[in-house]
Design a protein around this motif. Structure first.
Motif, short mmCIF file in Angstrom:
data_model
loop_
_atom_site.label_atom_id
_atom_site.label_comp_id
_atom_site.label_asym_id
_atom_site.label_seq_id
_atom_site.Cartn_x
_atom_site.Cartn_y
_atom_site.Cartn_z
N LEU A 1 -3.06 4.48 14.45
CA LEU A 1 -2.86 5.79 13.81
C LEU A 1 -3.14 5.70 12.31
O LEU A 1 -3.78 6.58 11.72
CB LEU A 1 -1.44 6.26 14.06
N ALA A 2 -2.69 4.61 11.70
CA ALA A 2 -2.93 4.42 10.27
C ALA A 2 -4.41 4.26 9.98
O ALA A 2 -4.95 4.80 8.99
CB ALA A 2 -2.16 3.19 9.77
N ARG A 3 -5.13 3.57 10.83
CA ARG A 3 -6.59 3.41 10.66
C ARG A 3 -7.29 4.76 10.78
O ARG A 3 -8.21 5.07 10.03
CB ARG A 3 -7.15 2.44 11.69
N GLN B 1 -6.01 7.72 10.13
CA GLN B 1 -5.73 8.50 8.93
C GLN B 1 -6.55 8.02 7.75
O GLN B 1 -6.99 8.82 6.91
CB GLN B 1 -4.23 8.40 8.59
N LYS B 2 -6.80 6.76 7.67
CA LYS B 2 -7.61 6.18 6.59
C LYS B 2 -9.02 6.73 6.61
O LYS B 2 -9.63 7.02 5.58
CB LYS B 2 -7.63 4.66 6.70
N ASN B 3 -9.57 6.88 7.79
CA ASN B 3 -10.98 7.29 7.95
C ASN B 3 -11.19 8.80 7.88
O ASN B 3 -12.31 9.27 7.92
CB ASN B 3 -11.52 6.77 9.28
N GLN B 4 -10.10 9.55 7.78
CA GLN B 4 -10.24 11.01 7.70
C GLN B 4 -10.66 11.46 6.32
O GLN B 4 -10.31 10.86 5.33
CB GLN B 4 -8.92 11.67 8.12
N TRP C 1 0.84 -1.19 0.00
CA TRP C 1 0.00 0.00 0.00
C TRP C 1 0.87 1.24 0.00
O TRP C 1 1.84 1.33 0.74
CB TRP C 1 -0.86 0.06 1.25
N LYS C 2 0.52 2.23 -0.78
CA LYS C 2 1.21 3.52 -0.69
C LYS C 2 0.69 4.29 0.52
O LYS C 2 1.39 5.07 1.12
CB LYS C 2 1.01 4.32 -1.97
N SER C 3 -0.56 4.09 0.85
CA SER C 3 -1.14 4.69 2.04
C SER C 3 -2.45 3.97 2.33
O SER C 3 -2.96 3.21 1.51
CB SER C 3 -1.41 6.18 1.81
N TRP C 4 -2.97 4.19 3.49
CA TRP C 4 -4.25 3.55 3.82
C TRP C 4 -5.36 4.06 2.92
O TRP C 4 -6.36 3.39 2.73
CB TRP C 4 -4.60 3.84 5.30
N LYS C 5 -5.21 5.25 2.36
CA LYS C 5 -6.25 5.79 1.49
C LYS C 5 -6.36 4.98 0.20
O LYS C 5 -7.36 5.09 -0.51
CB LYS C 5 -5.96 7.26 1.19
N SER C 6 -5.30 4.23 -0.13
CA SER C 6 -5.35 3.43 -1.36
C SER C 6 -5.75 1.99 -1.06
O SER C 6 -5.47 1.09 -1.83
CB SER C 6 -3.98 3.46 -2.05
N TRP C 7 -6.41 1.77 0.05
CA TRP C 7 -6.72 0.40 0.48
C TRP C 7 -7.56 -0.36 -0.51
O TRP C 7 -7.49 -1.58 -0.60
CB TRP C 7 -7.43 0.42 1.84
#
Length: 451
Positions: A444-446, A448-451, A388-394
């Motif tokens: 913390l990653a979770r 950021q994903k939900n923001q 993953w590049k970030s959690w937003k790209s899940w």
């Protein structure tokens, strides 16, 4: 073909210097051609002058290969693609350049002879040309590394005598090198066992030959920075042969009592291949290349061609045989968590566990829960979170199967192995803050994903 004045002048200048055996300076080239120094340097750095100009130890230059070609041929070679590099462009020694050219020709000849259907003694011919090619190539490398004197014997009488192939190998490759072992094996065929190289054992011998060619291609291109073979001829690197041996009775009727020696040689080579299990020595006996993009479980199967070299073929080999998921990955997540807690409580006192684990809010007992499990899996990328590049790209993330995790496609279920259970226990017990830090990063990653 119209030839530029500068190239014509350069050709005549080099012809004269080569004919008279006179070294020349950079200033001489610039004066003859009208070039700026940057023009010469561009040709020089890109290796386009390597066929005709060599640098001497005292900073001057020598001309070569200009007597046997025409001005038109010379101009064509220098006017070709700017990506063209002459063989030996990065060599200082003219002898090293000549040896590289001879080495390349001999390896080509080895391949041509082996792939000629009508030739029955192809293994004999291949062994001789193969060894000669390697000897010349290694001597070119040693010259560039240690100087021209390094390849000649110190007290040779008459004509200068050079060192042998085996001495070259000793000087360049370590004793445990599989490349060296491969060359020494073919040298043994050439020197002591050429009478045993009968067509019936071509199958096992060709595996050693094939690795040797791939090794040569890789080493040649690494040293010279020039392709060994043109793309249009790459198929020749794949040696062709029949891999089945006839019964001993048929061999004895053809070769007499020596058939036992032939079979003994084949058996010993097969044993060495199995023992080594390294593609730099011989193509493994269990290699299978399957023309498919996915296996039954959805895993990508990498394909390669022999001409792509040793490294590419390594990547294409599937070494581990298929196994039963129920045996290797028996746990769903809840079962894995239960197993982990059971093993922890059976091995450690509660006071020790309290220092490493979270406490159950209801009972106060130190336990691993789902959040703990996910945090450690995330930290160690057991389900490919590293991709993953970030959690937003899940949404673009794709689970992969490995020794810790197995994803069943339909229905979608995630299974975990016994190895994961033990690895997770080891991780959390090696440091009292390991789990706490893992959970902090994961949560913390979770967030950021939900923001």
């Amino acid at each position: 073909m119209k030839i530029s004045k500068s190239l014509s002048s350069l050709f005549l200048f080099l012809q004269e210097k080569e004919r008279n055996g006179i070294p020349f300076s950079l200033e001489g080239v610039l004066s003859a051609t009208g070039w700026k120094e940057t023009t010469f340097r561009t040709y020089w750095i890109k290796g386009q002058l390597a066929d005709f100009i060599s640098e001497t130890p005292d900073g001057l230059y020598d001309a070569s290969n200009c007597q046997s070609i025409s001005e038109v041929e010379f101009s064509k070679l220098l006017s070709q693609s700017k990506n063209r590099r002459g063989l030996g462009h990065n060599c200082r020694s003219k002898l090293a350049k000549a040896l590289l050219a001879k080495s390349k020709d001999n390896m080509f000849l080895a391949l041509e002879l082996y792939n000629r259907p009508s030739l029955e003694n192809k293994m004999d011919a291949f062994s001789m040309c193969f060894c000669t090619a390697w000897e010349q190539f290694l001597k070119a490398i040693l010259i560039e590394r240690d100087g021209e004197k390094s390849i000649f014997r110190a007290k040779a009488k008459g004509f200068k005598e050079t060192i042998s192939l085996r001495e070259c190998l000793e000087r360049y490759y370590p004793a445990n090198s599989k490349i060296r072992k491969n060359i020494e094996q073919v040298a043994y065929f050439r020197d002591q066992a050429v009478h045993l190289l009968m067509p019936e054992i071509q199958g096992i011998i060709s595996r050693v030959f094939q690795s040797g060619v791939l090794n040569y291609t890789s080493q040649f291109e690494s040293f010279t920075e020039v392709s060994f073979i043109n793309n249009s001829h790459t198929g020749m690197i794949s040696l062709v042969g029949e891999f089945k041996s006839p019964p001993i009775s048929i061999m004895k009727s053809t070769h007499g009592e020596i058939a036992n020696d032939i079979l003994e040689l084949a058996t010993s080579i097969e044993h060495e291949v199995n023992l080594s299990n390294d593609i730099e020595f011989a193509i493994p006996l269990n290699v299978k290349l399957i023309f498919a993009t996915d296996d039954a479980q959805g895993n990508t199967i990498a394909l390669t061609r022999a001409e792509d070299g040793i490294e590419a073929l390594r990547q294409a080999l599937i070494i581990e045989k298929p196994t039963d998921r129920e045996k290797t990955h028996p746990f769903l997540q809840k079962d894995a968590i239960n197993e982990i807690n059971s093993r922890l409580q059976g091995r450690y006192d509660e006071e020790i566990l309290k220092k490493h684990l979270s406490h159950d809010k209801k009972t106060g007992i130190p336990l691993i829960n789902k959040n703990c499990f996910d945090a450690i899996a995330y930290k160690n990328s057991w389900k490919s979170w590293k991709s993953w590049k970030s959690w937003k790209s899940w949404k673009s993330w794709k689970s992969c199967n490995n020794k810790f995790h197995y994803k069943n496609a339909n229905p979608e279920l995630h299974y975990y192995s016994i190895e994961l259970v033990e690895e997770l226990i080891k991780k959390i017990m090696e440091h009292c803050d390991y789990l706490k830090n893992a959970k902090r990063s994961y949560n913390l990653a979770r967030k950021q994903k939900n923001q």
